[in-house]
Write an enzyme that holds these catalytic residues in place. Structure first.
Site, PDB file in Angstrom:
ATOM      1  N   ASP A 219       4.141  10.849   5.155  1.00  0.00           N
ATOM      2  CA  ASP A 219       2.836  10.690   4.520  1.00  0.00           C
ATOM      3  C   ASP A 219       1.736  11.436   5.277  1.00  0.00           C
ATOM      4  O   ASP A 219       1.677  11.384   6.505  1.00  0.00           O
ATOM      5  CB  ASP A 219       2.449   9.212   4.462  1.00  0.00           C
ATOM      6  CG  ASP A 219       3.512   8.347   3.804  1.00  0.00           C
ATOM      7  OD1 ASP A 219       4.597   8.858   3.506  1.00  0.00           O
ATOM      8  OD2 ASP A 219       3.252   7.146   3.616  1.00  0.00           O
ATOM      9  N   HIS A 221      -1.660  11.312   3.643  1.00  0.00           N
ATOM     10  CA  HIS A 221      -2.759  10.417   3.279  1.00  0.00           C
ATOM     11  C   HIS A 221      -4.148  10.964   3.590  1.00  0.00           C
ATOM     12  O   HIS A 221      -4.965  10.316   4.252  1.00  0.00           O
ATOM     13  CB  HIS A 221      -2.577   9.065   3.963  1.00  0.00           C
ATOM     14  CG  HIS A 221      -1.699   8.118   3.209  1.00  0.00           C
ATOM     15  ND1 HIS A 221      -1.861   7.855   1.860  1.00  0.00           N
ATOM     16  CD2 HIS A 221      -0.643   7.369   3.608  1.00  0.00           C
ATOM     17  CE1 HIS A 221      -0.951   6.982   1.473  1.00  0.00           C
ATOM     18  NE2 HIS A 221      -0.191   6.669   2.507  1.00  0.00           N
ATOM     19  N   ASP A 248       2.935  10.706  -0.883  1.00  0.00           N
ATOM     20  CA  ASP A 248       1.723  10.125  -0.293  1.00  0.00           C
ATOM     21  C   ASP A 248       0.880  11.184   0.407  1.00  0.00           C
ATOM     22  O   ASP A 248       0.529  11.068   1.581  1.00  0.00           O
ATOM     23  CB  ASP A 248       2.074   8.980   0.658  1.00  0.00           C
ATOM     24  CG  ASP A 248       2.368   7.679  -0.080  1.00  0.00           C
ATOM     25  OD1 ASP A 248       2.563   7.726  -1.306  1.00  0.00           O
ATOM     26  OD2 ASP A 248       2.427   6.619   0.570  1.00  0.00           O
ATOM     27  N   ASP A 251      -5.066   9.648  -0.913  1.00  0.00           N
ATOM     28  CA  ASP A 251      -5.580   8.287  -0.714  1.00  0.00           C
ATOM     29  C   ASP A 251      -5.821   7.994   0.767  1.00  0.00           C
ATOM     30  O   ASP A 251      -5.248   8.621   1.643  1.00  0.00           O
ATOM     31  CB  ASP A 251      -4.659   7.228  -1.317  1.00  0.00           C
ATOM     32  CG  ASP A 251      -4.786   7.116  -2.817  1.00  0.00           C
ATOM     33  OD1 ASP A 251      -5.852   7.480  -3.353  1.00  0.00           O
ATOM     34  OD2 ASP A 251      -3.821   6.670  -3.474  1.00  0.00           O
ATOM     35  N   ARG A 252      -6.673   7.015   0.979  1.00  0.00           N
ATOM     36  CA  ARG A 252      -7.048   6.524   2.315  1.00  0.00           C
ATOM     37  C   ARG A 252      -7.909   7.523   3.079  1.00  0.00           C
ATOM     38  O   ARG A 252      -9.038   7.226   3.409  1.00  0.00           O
ATOM     39  CB  ARG A 252      -5.815   6.117   3.124  1.00  0.00           C
ATOM     40  CG  ARG A 252      -5.066   4.921   2.554  1.00  0.00           C
ATOM     41  CD  ARG A 252      -4.212   4.265   3.634  1.00  0.00           C
ATOM     42  NE  ARG A 252      -3.618   3.026   3.141  1.00  0.00           N
ATOM     43  CZ  ARG A 252      -2.347   2.878   2.820  1.00  0.00           C
ATOM     44  NH1 ARG A 252      -1.514   3.899   2.963  1.00  0.00           N
ATOM     45  NH2 ARG A 252      -1.896   1.736   2.386  1.00  0.00           N
ATOM     46  N   ASN A 280       4.444   6.736  -3.805  1.00  0.00           N
ATOM     47  CA  ASN A 280       3.825   5.660  -4.584  1.00  0.00           C
ATOM     48  C   ASN A 280       2.303   5.828  -4.689  1.00  0.00           C
ATOM     49  O   ASN A 280       1.662   5.190  -5.528  1.00  0.00           O
ATOM     50  CB  ASN A 280       4.163   4.290  -3.991  1.00  0.00           C
ATOM     51  CG  ASN A 280       3.580   4.056  -2.615  1.00  0.00           C
ATOM     52  OD1 ASN A 280       3.867   4.819  -1.685  1.00  0.00           O
ATOM     53  ND2 ASN A 280       2.770   3.032  -2.457  1.00  0.00           N
ATOM     54  N   HIS A 281       1.716   6.700  -3.861  1.00  0.00           N
ATOM     55  CA  HIS A 281       0.281   6.963  -3.979  1.00  0.00           C
ATOM     56  C   HIS A 281      -0.027   8.141  -4.891  1.00  0.00           C
ATOM     57  O   HIS A 281      -1.204   8.449  -5.091  1.00  0.00           O
ATOM     58  CB  HIS A 281      -0.336   7.180  -2.593  1.00  0.00           C
ATOM     59  CG  HIS A 281      -0.702   5.897  -1.912  1.00  0.00           C
ATOM     60  ND1 HIS A 281      -1.945   5.321  -1.999  1.00  0.00           N
ATOM     61  CD2 HIS A 281       0.043   5.058  -1.159  1.00  0.00           C
ATOM     62  CE1 HIS A 281      -1.962   4.196  -1.312  1.00  0.00           C
ATOM     63  NE2 HIS A 281      -0.761   4.016  -0.794  1.00  0.00           N
ATOM     64  N   HIS A 329      10.795   8.959  -1.344  1.00  0.00           N
ATOM     65  CA  HIS A 329       9.673   8.329  -0.655  1.00  0.00           C
ATOM     66  C   HIS A 329       9.983   6.899  -0.221  1.00  0.00           C
ATOM     67  O   HIS A 329       9.739   6.519   0.923  1.00  0.00           O
ATOM     68  CB  HIS A 329       8.430   8.336  -1.549  1.00  0.00           C
ATOM     69  CG  HIS A 329       7.228   7.768  -0.868  1.00  0.00           C
ATOM     70  ND1 HIS A 329       6.553   8.442   0.121  1.00  0.00           N
ATOM     71  CD2 HIS A 329       6.593   6.574  -1.006  1.00  0.00           C
ATOM     72  CE1 HIS A 329       5.556   7.699   0.565  1.00  0.00           C
ATOM     73  NE2 HIS A 329       5.553   6.566  -0.113  1.00  0.00           N
ATOM     74  N   ARG A 379       6.048  -6.022   0.879  1.00  0.00           N
ATOM     75  CA  ARG A 379       4.820  -5.491   0.279  1.00  0.00           C
ATOM     76  C   ARG A 379       4.373  -6.295  -0.932  1.00  0.00           C
ATOM     77  O   ARG A 379       3.227  -6.174  -1.367  1.00  0.00           O
ATOM     78  CB  ARG A 379       5.033  -4.046  -0.181  1.00  0.00           C
ATOM     79  CG  ARG A 379       5.422  -3.098   0.908  1.00  0.00           C
ATOM     80  CD  ARG A 379       5.761  -1.732   0.317  1.00  0.00           C
ATOM     81  NE  ARG A 379       6.306  -0.842   1.319  1.00  0.00           N
ATOM     82  CZ  ARG A 379       5.581  -0.066   2.099  1.00  0.00           C
ATOM     83  NH1 ARG A 379       4.278  -0.068   1.997  1.00  0.00           N
ATOM     84  NH2 ARG A 379       6.158   0.721   2.994  1.00  0.00           N
ATOM     85  N   HIS A 406       7.006   6.292   3.688  1.00  0.00           N
ATOM     86  CA  HIS A 406       6.491   5.091   3.036  1.00  0.00           C
ATOM     87  C   HIS A 406       5.977   4.004   3.968  1.00  0.00           C
ATOM     88  O   HIS A 406       5.296   3.090   3.501  1.00  0.00           O
ATOM     89  CB  HIS A 406       7.585   4.534   2.109  1.00  0.00           C
ATOM     90  CG  HIS A 406       7.138   3.470   1.154  1.00  0.00           C
ATOM     91  ND1 HIS A 406       5.925   3.497   0.496  1.00  0.00           N
ATOM     92  CD2 HIS A 406       7.744   2.331   0.725  1.00  0.00           C
ATOM     93  CE1 HIS A 406       5.838   2.437  -0.291  1.00  0.00           C
ATOM     94  NE2 HIS A 406       6.911   1.717  -0.164  1.00  0.00           N
TER      95      HIS A 406
END
Length: 435
Positions: A219, A221, A248, A251-252, A280-281, A329, A379, A406
């Site tokens: 990731d 991110h 991923d 995001d963030r 998943n993002h 992922h 999660r 992930h």
């Protein structure tokens, strides 16, 4: 010293570990405190917060719920359960808890802010569901890129009909200096890569030949300068230095558009040497909550987000390296009968978003566990799979290992499940030179 005193001492050690950002150590101390005294709600509430830091939101919800069960006036537990539910997109459940917090602590400004944000998310989700059309038109429909003029005062390298190393070098520098590229070039890059990845299979199958090298990255991110550091340390992508980014990208972090555009530019330049898996993002729901949608609107436009969204849904879900390493992922599946052939047959174009169940969701969301068998997801989405599940899958499909990302690993990556499951997060697994 009594067992109560011992448990309080363990809690204090957990707090010290937490303050040092040793989330796993903190969880261990809180768990040991609970084993001595399972009636103290603060032990569960503190463990919930450590689980939030580890993104184990499902575990956090369970712990916070136990704390509330023991003390229904425990405001902090309601707050932490709300935060965890927000993270896994259970906005309606989060809304109830934020309302409880504000009711019990009407002067809590942070809770009021979180409540307002949560109410906005719930309204937005309800609105989008109300206007949802099953076969909505493509975001690219009506987009005439050729007619968009680049102003004469634009000071960057021009982009023609093909991506060039010169354009990428200039783009890297522009992004480092806080500049953007022209919106025409943004449209060109997204459109070109969407077409490339749409035509790739759901599971890309690749070989790393003699004289070539593959670097697999977890990731990123939105951490643009971390991405540049990865390239500096491992070498920039070339026709012989392959890269695989395992989802991923966004995001963030606040540089998500820059990362997505740079990765897409390399994909366009080296379509057979630069690979992208969906994470998943790379999904609408996560992008709305974790910042990518807002960043696209702030830096470019809502249409740019919609174009990215459509391109994300076209990304492959897995890459098979040398017929021996499955890279995806999340992880493995709820059914032992699931095979590589099932992944090959999965029509990802018929299902833009992963939903809450099914093969696509599992490929993006599941995690390994140390215990055999399968268990509920830490999660709150997907499931967990044990070393025996990994062993059976690898043996049945002729694989050496599964490579995934992930989740956070303190050393950057971890080899588990007797060497059959390799997790790399925010970094790279290098040296896969040939098979």
């Amino acid at each position: 010293m009594s067992s109560t005193d011992d448990s309080i001492a363990l809690k204090q050690k957990g707090n010290t570990a937490f303050a040092s950002h040793d989330w796993l150590g903190a969880i261990d101390f809180y768990t040991r405190a609970i084993e001595l005294n399972d009636q103290d709600p603060s032990f569960y509430c503190n463990r919930a917060q450590a689980n939030i830091k580890l993104e184990s939101y499902g575990y956090a919800v369970v712990d916070a719920s136990k704390a509330i069960e023991l003390d229904q006036s425990y405001v902090k537990a309601y707050y932490r359960r709300a935060v965890a539910n927000t993270a896994i997109l259970n906005s309606r459940e989060a809304l109830k808890d934020f309302k409880t917090v504000v009711k019990k602590e009407p002067n809590n400004k942070d809770a009021k802010l979180k409540l307002a944000e949560c109410e906005k998310i719930v309204r937005r989700v309800e609105f989008l569901r109300a206007i949802e059309v099953e076969d909505s038109p493509s975001a690219f429909e009506g987009l005439d890129i050729d007619s968009i003029a680049v102003e004469s005062n634009y000071d960057g390298v021009e982009l023609g009909s093909d991506m060039t190393p010169e354009f990428i070098d200039d783009m890297i520098t522009r992004f480092k200096n806080g500049k953007k590229i022209h919106r025409k070039y943004v449209f060109q890059i997204i459109a070109a890569v969407r077409n490339i990845v749409y035509d790739e299979p759901t599971m890309v199958e690749m070989e790393v030949g003699k004289g070539h090298q593959l670097t697999v990255c977890g990731d990123t991110h939105g951490q643009y300068f971390d991405l540049l550091e990865i390239f500096r340390l491992n070498g920039f992508p070339t026709a012989s230095h392959y890269y695989l980014f395992n989802g991923d990208f966004v995001d963030r972090g606040s540089w998500s558009t820059e990362i997505a555009l740079l990765l897409y530019a390399y994909k366009w330049l080296y379509p057979k040497a630069f690979f992208l898996n969906r994470g998943n993002h790379e999904t609408d729901d996560m992008n709305r909550v974790y910042g990518f949608e807002g960043e696209c609107k702030a830096k470019y436009s809502e249409r740019v987000f919609k174009l990215f969204s459509e391109s994300f849904s076209a990304l492959p879900l897995a890459t098979l390296i040398g017929q021996k390493y499955l890279t995806l992922h999340g992880g493995l599946f709820s059914d032992d009968k699931t095979s590589l052939e099932d992944i090959r047959k999965l029509n990802r174009h018929g299902q833009r978003q992963p939903g809450q169940q099914g093969l696509m969701m599992e490929m993006l969301w599941t995690d390994p566990q140390t215990m055999p068998g399968r268990g509920p997801s830490k999660r709150g989405v997907g499931l967990q799979f044990g070393p025996d599940v990994t062993k059976r899958f690898c043996e049945a499909n002729g694989l050496e290992a599964v490579i995934r990302s992930h989740e956070v690993r303190m050393e950057g990556y971890e080899v588990e499940h007797d060497g059959r499951c390799i997790t790399g997060k925010s970094g790279c697994l290098d040296g896969l030179n040939s098979f």
